[in-house]
Scaffold this motif. Structure first.
Motif, mmCIF file in Angstrom:
data_model
loop_
_atom_site.group_PDB
_atom_site.id
_atom_site.type_symbol
_atom_site.label_atom_id
_atom_site.label_comp_id
_atom_site.label_asym_id
_atom_site.label_seq_id
_atom_site.Cartn_x
_atom_site.Cartn_y
_atom_site.Cartn_z
ATOM 1 N N VAL A 196 0.851 -1.191 0.000
ATOM 2 C CA VAL A 196 0.000 0.000 0.000
ATOM 3 C C VAL A 196 0.882 1.234 0.000
ATOM 4 N N HIS A 197 0.749 2.030 -1.063
ATOM 5 C CA HIS A 197 1.537 3.260 -1.179
ATOM 6 C C HIS A 197 0.826 4.415 -0.474
ATOM 7 N N GLN A 198 -0.409 4.677 -0.845
ATOM 8 C CA GLN A 198 -1.223 5.710 -0.211
ATOM 9 C C GLN A 198 -2.670 5.263 -0.212
ATOM 10 N N PHE A 199 -3.463 5.889 0.674
ATOM 11 C CA PHE A 199 -4.869 5.525 0.766
ATOM 12 C C PHE A 199 -5.706 6.738 1.154
ATOM 13 N N MET A 200 -7.008 6.572 1.045
ATOM 14 C CA MET A 200 -7.990 7.560 1.481
ATOM 15 C C MET A 200 -9.118 6.831 2.193
ATOM 16 N N ILE A 201 -9.778 7.550 3.071
ATOM 17 C CA ILE A 201 -10.985 7.057 3.729
ATOM 18 C C ILE A 201 -12.095 8.029 3.371
ATOM 19 N N GLY A 202 -13.276 7.496 3.053
ATOM 20 C CA GLY A 202 -14.360 8.375 2.664
ATOM 21 C C GLY A 202 -15.733 7.806 2.961
ATOM 22 N N PHE A 203 -16.725 8.637 2.685
ATOM 23 C CA PHE A 203 -18.138 8.337 2.888
ATOM 24 C C PHE A 203 -18.809 8.214 1.519
ATOM 25 N N THR A 204 -19.762 7.309 1.399
ATOM 26 C CA THR A 204 -20.531 7.214 0.158
ATOM 27 C C THR A 204 -21.907 6.621 0.418
ATOM 28 N N ALA A 205 -22.820 6.973 -0.454
ATOM 29 C CA ALA A 205 -24.128 6.323 -0.498
ATOM 30 C C ALA A 205 -24.332 5.726 -1.878
ATOM 31 N N GLN A 206 -23.289 5.781 -2.702
ATOM 32 C CA GLN A 206 -23.341 5.235 -4.051
ATOM 33 C C GLN A 206 -23.025 3.738 -4.023
ATOM 34 N N HIS A 235 -8.413 9.435 -9.107
ATOM 35 C CA HIS A 235 -7.250 9.401 -8.222
ATOM 36 C C HIS A 235 -6.266 8.279 -8.519
ATOM 37 N N GLY A 236 -6.620 7.357 -9.364
ATOM 38 C CA GLY A 236 -5.727 6.263 -9.699
ATOM 39 C C GLY A 236 -5.717 5.126 -8.697
ATOM 40 N N TYR A 237 -6.668 5.110 -7.778
ATOM 41 C CA TYR A 237 -6.709 4.032 -6.794
ATOM 42 C C TYR A 237 -7.127 2.732 -7.462
ATOM 43 N N GLN A 238 -6.482 1.656 -7.060
ATOM 44 C CA GLN A 238 -6.770 0.348 -7.634
ATOM 45 C C GLN A 238 -7.774 -0.443 -6.816
ATOM 46 N N TYR A 239 -7.819 -0.209 -5.520
ATOM 47 C CA TYR A 239 -8.606 -1.045 -4.622
ATOM 48 C C TYR A 239 -9.508 -0.191 -3.749
ATOM 49 N N LEU A 240 -10.645 -0.749 -3.399
ATOM 50 C CA LEU A 240 -11.574 -0.076 -2.518
ATOM 51 C C LEU A 240 -12.317 -1.136 -1.721
ATOM 52 N N VAL A 241 -12.349 -0.974 -0.412
ATOM 53 C CA VAL A 241 -13.093 -1.882 0.461
ATOM 54 C C VAL A 241 -13.986 -1.070 1.383
ATOM 55 N N LEU A 242 -15.069 -1.690 1.794
ATOM 56 C CA LEU A 242 -15.941 -1.060 2.773
ATOM 57 C C LEU A 242 -15.436 -1.374 4.173
ATOM 58 N N LEU A 243 -15.267 -0.338 4.967
ATOM 59 C CA LEU A 243 -14.932 -0.528 6.371
ATOM 60 C C LEU A 243 -16.205 -0.756 7.176
ATOM 61 N N LYS A 272 0.897 7.231 5.332
ATOM 62 C CA LYS A 272 0.415 6.669 4.073
ATOM 63 C C LYS A 272 -0.907 7.276 3.611
ATOM 64 N N TYR A 273 -1.487 8.169 4.403
ATOM 65 C CA TYR A 273 -2.720 8.810 3.955
ATOM 66 C C TYR A 273 -2.383 9.716 2.773
ATOM 67 N N CYS A 274 -3.296 9.883 1.857
ATOM 68 C CA CYS A 274 -3.077 10.679 0.642
ATOM 69 C C CYS A 274 -2.330 11.974 0.967
ATOM 70 N N TRP A 285 -3.808 2.501 -3.456
ATOM 71 C CA TRP A 285 -3.075 2.028 -4.625
ATOM 72 C C TRP A 285 -1.723 1.509 -4.192
ATOM 73 N N GLU A 286 -1.161 0.656 -5.046
ATOM 74 C CA GLU A 286 0.158 0.098 -4.806
ATOM 75 C C GLU A 286 1.209 1.049 -5.346
ATOM 76 N N GLU A 287 2.405 0.960 -4.825
ATOM 77 C CA GLU A 287 3.466 1.892 -5.182
ATOM 78 C C GLU A 287 3.829 1.864 -6.665
ATOM 79 N N GLU A 288 3.817 0.694 -7.265
ATOM 80 C CA GLU A 288 4.219 0.623 -8.665
ATOM 81 C C GLU A 288 3.166 1.203 -9.615
ATOM 82 N N TYR A 289 2.027 1.658 -9.102
ATOM 83 C CA TYR A 289 0.987 2.280 -9.908
ATOM 84 C C TYR A 289 0.698 3.688 -9.391
ATOM 85 N N PRO A 290 1.617 4.615 -9.620
ATOM 86 C CA PRO A 290 1.397 5.980 -9.095
ATOM 87 C C PRO A 290 0.232 6.671 -9.794
#
Length: 124
Positions: free
Chosen positions: A23-33, A46-54, A85-87, A118-123
């Protein structure tokens, strides 16, 4: 009603993901989508590859409260993995609690808090 145990559980989950050397960097957010829609937006913007629900199936107030608690916890210690590691363009900005252009009923259990990374090799 959101409990401190639930906040701690989500924070520990975020830390477990962020602690990975992949994990290179991450974000935490809210959604109803729908998750698929939110993931595609984050990937494109943002180029993020992965997203999980907390946490999901929450009313709007609880989801926003959870997101706020997680954001504040991440920014609490600049030496911690979560902060480092936060954005990097967002971690020092002031947090504004917002549901965005909400189109859902605030009591509907359709709101969620997610973590995208996202992973480091995918900036960006």
């Amino acid at each position: 009603m959101l409990t401190s145990k639930e906040v701690d559980h989500c924070l520990n989950t975020a830390w477990a993901i962020a602690a990975s050397p992949y994990v290179h960097q991450f974000m935490i957010g809210f959604t109803a989508q729908p998750l698929k829609m939110r993931r595609s937006q984050y990937g494109a913007v943002h180029g993020y590859q992965y997203l999980v629900l907390l946490a999901d199936r929450m009313n709007r107030a609880d989801a926003l409260s959870l997101e706020e608690n997680l954001q504040l916890a991440v920014k609490q210690d600049r030496r911690h993995t979560l902060y480092r590691k936060y954005c990097d363009v967002r971690r020092d900005e002031r947090y504004y609690r917002s549901a965005g252009p909400a189109v859902t009923n605030e009591l509907d259990l359709v709101h969620a808090v997610y973590m995208a990374w996202w992973e480091e090799e995918y900036p960006r």
